[in-house]
Design a protein around this motif. Structure first.
Motif, PDB file in Angstrom:
ATOM      1  N   LEU A   1       0.837  -1.202   0.000  1.00 31.53           N
ATOM      2  CA  LEU A   1       0.000   0.000   0.000  1.00 31.53           C
ATOM      3  C   LEU A   1       0.878   1.260   0.000  1.00 31.53           C
ATOM      4  CD1 LEU A   1      -2.765   1.421   0.258  1.00 31.53           C
ATOM      5  CD2 LEU A   1      -2.592   1.133   2.736  1.00 31.53           C
ATOM      6  N   GLU A   2       1.926   1.218   0.815  1.00 32.28           N
ATOM      7  CA  GLU A   2       2.849   2.372   0.845  1.00 32.28           C
ATOM      8  C   GLU A   2       3.493   2.575  -0.529  1.00 32.28           C
ATOM      9  OE1 GLU A   2       3.806   1.895   5.623  1.00 32.28           O
ATOM     10  OE2 GLU A   2       5.247   1.128   4.186  1.00 32.28           O
ATOM     11  N   GLU A   3       3.870   1.469  -1.156  1.00 30.95           N
ATOM     12  CA  GLU A   3       4.479   1.574  -2.502  1.00 30.95           C
ATOM     13  C   GLU A   3       3.456   2.101  -3.512  1.00 30.95           C
ATOM     14  OE1 GLU A   3       5.951  -2.397  -3.093  1.00 30.95           O
ATOM     15  OE2 GLU A   3       7.343  -2.140  -1.403  1.00 30.95           O
ATOM     16  N   ASP A   4       2.203   1.692  -3.377  1.00 29.75           N
ATOM     17  CA  ASP A   4       1.158   2.197  -4.290  1.00 29.75           C
ATOM     18  C   ASP A   4       1.084   3.729  -4.225  1.00 29.75           C
ATOM     19  OD1 ASP A   4       0.516  -0.422  -4.900  1.00 29.75           O
ATOM     20  OD2 ASP A   4      -1.359  -0.458  -3.752  1.00 29.75           O
ATOM     21  N   PHE A   5       1.121   4.264  -2.997  1.00 27.72           N
ATOM     22  CA  PHE A   5       1.020   5.727  -2.853  1.00 27.72           C
ATOM     23  C   PHE A   5       2.267   6.417  -3.398  1.00 27.72           C
ATOM     24  CE2 PHE A   5      -2.733   7.477  -0.720  1.00 27.72           C
ATOM     25  CZ  PHE A   5      -3.460   6.312  -0.516  1.00 27.72           C
TER      26      PHE A   5
ATOM     27  N   GLY B   1       7.002   9.343  -6.457  1.00 27.00           N
ATOM     28  CA  GLY B   1       8.190   9.436  -5.589  1.00 27.00           C
ATOM     29  C   GLY B   1       7.815   9.720  -4.150  1.00 27.00           C
ATOM     30  N   GLY B   2       8.818  10.055  -3.334  1.00 31.11           N
ATOM     31  CA  GLY B   2       8.583  10.358  -1.923  1.00 31.11           C
ATOM     32  C   GLY B   2       8.530   9.102  -1.080  1.00 31.11           C
ATOM     33  N   GLY B   3       7.914   9.229   0.100  1.00 34.30           N
ATOM     34  CA  GLY B   3       7.815   8.093   1.020  1.00 34.30           C
ATOM     35  C   GLY B   3       6.441   8.050   1.653  1.00 34.30           C
ATOM     36  N   ALA B   4       6.026   6.864   2.131  1.00 29.42           N
ATOM     37  CA  ALA B   4       4.693   6.716   2.728  1.00 29.42           C
ATOM     38  C   ALA B   4       4.775   5.848   3.971  1.00 29.42           C
ATOM     39  CB  ALA B   4       3.727   6.097   1.720  1.00 29.42           C
ATOM     40  N   CYS B   5       3.858   6.102   4.895  1.00 29.07           N
ATOM     41  CA  CYS B   5       3.739   5.281   6.108  1.00 29.07           C
ATOM     42  C   CYS B   5       2.253   5.020   6.342  1.00 29.07           C
ATOM     43  CB  CYS B   5       4.335   6.019   7.305  1.00 29.07           C
ATOM     44  SG  CYS B   5       4.013   5.196   8.887  1.00 29.07           S
TER      45      CYS B   5
ATOM     46  N   GLY C   1      -8.279   3.285   9.133  1.00 31.08           N
ATOM     47  CA  GLY C   1      -6.899   3.216   8.657  1.00 31.08           C
ATOM     48  C   GLY C   1      -6.471   4.587   8.197  1.00 31.08           C
ATOM     49  N   GLY C   2      -5.182   4.758   7.931  1.00 31.76           N
ATOM     50  CA  GLY C   2      -4.687   6.044   7.467  1.00 31.76           C
ATOM     51  C   GLY C   2      -3.331   5.892   6.816  1.00 31.76           C
ATOM     52  N   LEU C   3      -2.831   7.000   6.283  1.00 34.14           N
ATOM     53  CA  LEU C   3      -1.516   6.977   5.625  1.00 34.14           C
ATOM     54  C   LEU C   3      -0.973   8.389   5.553  1.00 34.14           C
ATOM     55  CD1 LEU C   3      -0.361   4.823   2.714  1.00 34.14           C
ATOM     56  CD2 LEU C   3      -0.206   7.305   2.370  1.00 34.14           C
ATOM     57  N   VAL C   4       0.350   8.507   5.745  1.00 33.20           N
ATOM     58  CA  VAL C   4       1.004   9.794   5.536  1.00 33.20           C
ATOM     59  C   VAL C   4       2.025   9.634   4.413  1.00 33.20           C
ATOM     60  CG1 VAL C   4       2.460   9.311   7.571  1.00 33.20           C
ATOM     61  CG2 VAL C   4       2.479  11.566   6.609  1.00 33.20           C
ATOM     62  N   TRP C   5       2.047  10.631   3.547  1.00 32.23           N
ATOM     63  CA  TRP C   5       2.997  10.632   2.414  1.00 32.23           C
ATOM     64  C   TRP C   5       3.706  11.975   2.416  1.00 32.23           C
ATOM     65  CZ3 TRP C   5       3.507  14.112  -1.588  1.00 32.23           C
ATOM     66  CH2 TRP C   5       4.425  13.764  -2.585  1.00 32.23           C
ATOM     67  N   ASP C   6       4.998  11.966   2.080  1.00 38.28           N
ATOM     68  CA  ASP C   6       5.667  13.250   1.830  1.00 38.28           C
ATOM     69  C   ASP C   6       6.702  13.099   0.724  1.00 38.28           C
ATOM     70  OD1 ASP C   6       7.497  11.864   3.572  1.00 38.28           O
ATOM     71  OD2 ASP C   6       8.538  13.767   3.875  1.00 38.28           O
ATOM     72  N   ARG C   7       6.909  14.204   0.014  1.00 42.39           N
ATOM     73  CA  ARG C   7       7.759  14.195  -1.184  1.00 42.39           C
ATOM     74  C   ARG C   7       9.216  13.882  -0.848  1.00 42.39           C
ATOM     75  NH1 ARG C   7       6.728  14.085  -6.016  1.00 42.39           N
ATOM     76  NH2 ARG C   7       4.900  15.420  -5.826  1.00 42.39           N
ATOM     77  N   SER C   8       9.744  14.429   0.266  1.00 42.50           N
ATOM     78  CA  SER C   8      11.158  14.160   0.576  1.00 42.50           C
ATOM     79  C   SER C   8      11.323  12.748   1.145  1.00 42.50           C
ATOM     80  CB  SER C   8      11.677  15.185   1.592  1.00 42.50           C
ATOM     81  OG  SER C   8      11.191  14.855   2.882  1.00 42.50           O
TER      82      SER C   8
END
Ligand SMILES: Cc1ncc(COP(=O)(O)O)c(C=O)c1O
Length: 351
Positions: free
Chosen positions: A35-39, A45-49, A182-189
């Motif tokens: 799911l993190e990779e999907d986002f 790009g960026g990272g997800a949790c 459920g939830g998710l945080v994403w940021d570009r850096s």
């Protein structure tokens, strides 16, 4: 009675969750990472949790961006108390800001007029309406885009969430895509997400620092991934319901702005009436016609009221809680139910 909200859990969502349950691995694992990779792929790009709720995602985004005790964080007063909770749990200070009357998003002029500077702002894309992130960035050094009601929406060709310093999502039962909670945080850096993943991984660490179990599970992640893959179709269905309601809308009844914008992920179909009396009359009218309409936010839920601030400083939000009414808008509505709502709307009394 046609419910105001009902999740659409498709056969493929059930199959995805069932496959995980049958696999014997139900803890966080490959589906959560997937799911993190999907986002990350979605945003290029960026990272997800991934985490346990939208509130947890807000908390992790705030902390991941380095906000904590002493930080003043602007929040739109016409929004969910989850924002207050997340800011308070960081030890930071929430600073309610009035919203725009047309699209209900944080008013950048009101933000700019605050007597003391803020370290950050949480910009909610209200019921799918995109907040003006570039304008808010003119005042707030850090902006968290709250996409809990708007995953997949676009503003000026860019996905909502891409313009701020971090973006948060909720998969609660009434949201656009859901696994219950459920939830998710994403940021570009990727820095805030990396901090969040570290904070979430509390078990078997060599060195102790306080962390917290904000995990979600693999069968939840599998359900969300299945729906995330259908985001365009979900948006198209929601937009087609909006178009039908717009055809039916009587003259004299207003709406939240931008409902039929091309990139809009419409979360709610919110009527804007001239007075509280008119709104309350329509609430009863829809109920009598078998349609559950709801008041999207009650006066006592305004964030400035929870904080006992002077209500006269928030005139737009104070007006919206008296004059708005939300109609059922979700893909699980049958064509017949959509017609029933539309026909009732067409005959609604306008002033
Ligand atoms: C705008 C907004 N932000 C944050 C949240 C919190 O999400 P959750 O209920 O998943 O904690 C919600 C929903 O409740 C919301 O509508």
């Amino acid at each position: 009675m046609i419910a105001h909200n009902r999740p659409l859990i498709a056969e493929e969502d059930l199959a995805a969750a069932e496959a995980v349950l049958r696999s014997g691995w139900i803890a966080p694992g490959p589906q959560v990472s997937g799911l993190e990779e999907d986002f990350v792929r979605f945003f290029g790009g960026g990272g997800a949790c991934a985490c346990s709720s939208g509130t947890a995602a807000l908390y992790l985004a705030l902390r991941g961006l380095g906000l904590g005790p002493g930080a003043r964080v602007a929040v739109p007063t016409y929004s969910c108390s989850a924002l207050l909770n997340a800011v308070h749990f960081c030890g930071a200070q929430p600073v309610p800001v009035d919203v725009r009357l047309d699209d209900f998003t944080m008013d950048d002029a009101a933000l700019a007029q605050l007597s003391r500077p803020v370290a950050a702002a949480i910009a909610v894309h209200a019921f799918g309406a995109p907040a003006n992130i570039p304008a808010l960035k003119g005042t707030a050094p850090l902006v968290i885009e709250d996409c809990c009601q708007s995953p997949g929406g676009r503003r000026q060709g860019q996905p909502l969430g891409a313009q701020g310093d971090a973006a948060v999502f909720s998969f609660y039962a009434t949201k656009i895509i859901t696994c219950g909670s459920g939830g998710l945080v994403w940021d570009r850096s990727g820095k805030a997400a990396a901090w969040a993943r570290d904070f979430r991984e509390f078990d078997c660490r060599e060195e102790y620092t306080p962390r917290f179990n904000f995990h979600s599970t693999d069968f939840q992640a599998a359900m969300v991934r299945s729906q995330f893959a259908r985001l365009e179709a979900i948006m198209a269905r929601r937009q087609s319901i909006v178009r039908r309601y717009l055809e039916a809308l009587p003259r004299g009844i207003g709406l939240q702005a931008g409902l039929d914008d091309a990139g809009r992920m419409p979360h709610r179909f919110v009527l804007v009436l001239a007075s509280r009396e008119h709104r309350d009359a329509l609430l009863s009218y829809f109920a009598a016609g078998g349609v559950k309409a709801v008041i999207p936010l009650e006066p006592y839920e305004l964030l400035h009221r929870y904080l006992h601030l002077d209500a006269s400083a928030f005139p737009n939000a104070e007006r919206l809680v008296d004059t708005t009414l939300s109609l059922p808008l979700y893909p699980a509505l049958s064509d017949q139910e959509i017609e029933q709502v539309a026909e009732l709307l067409a005959k609604a009394d306008a002033p």
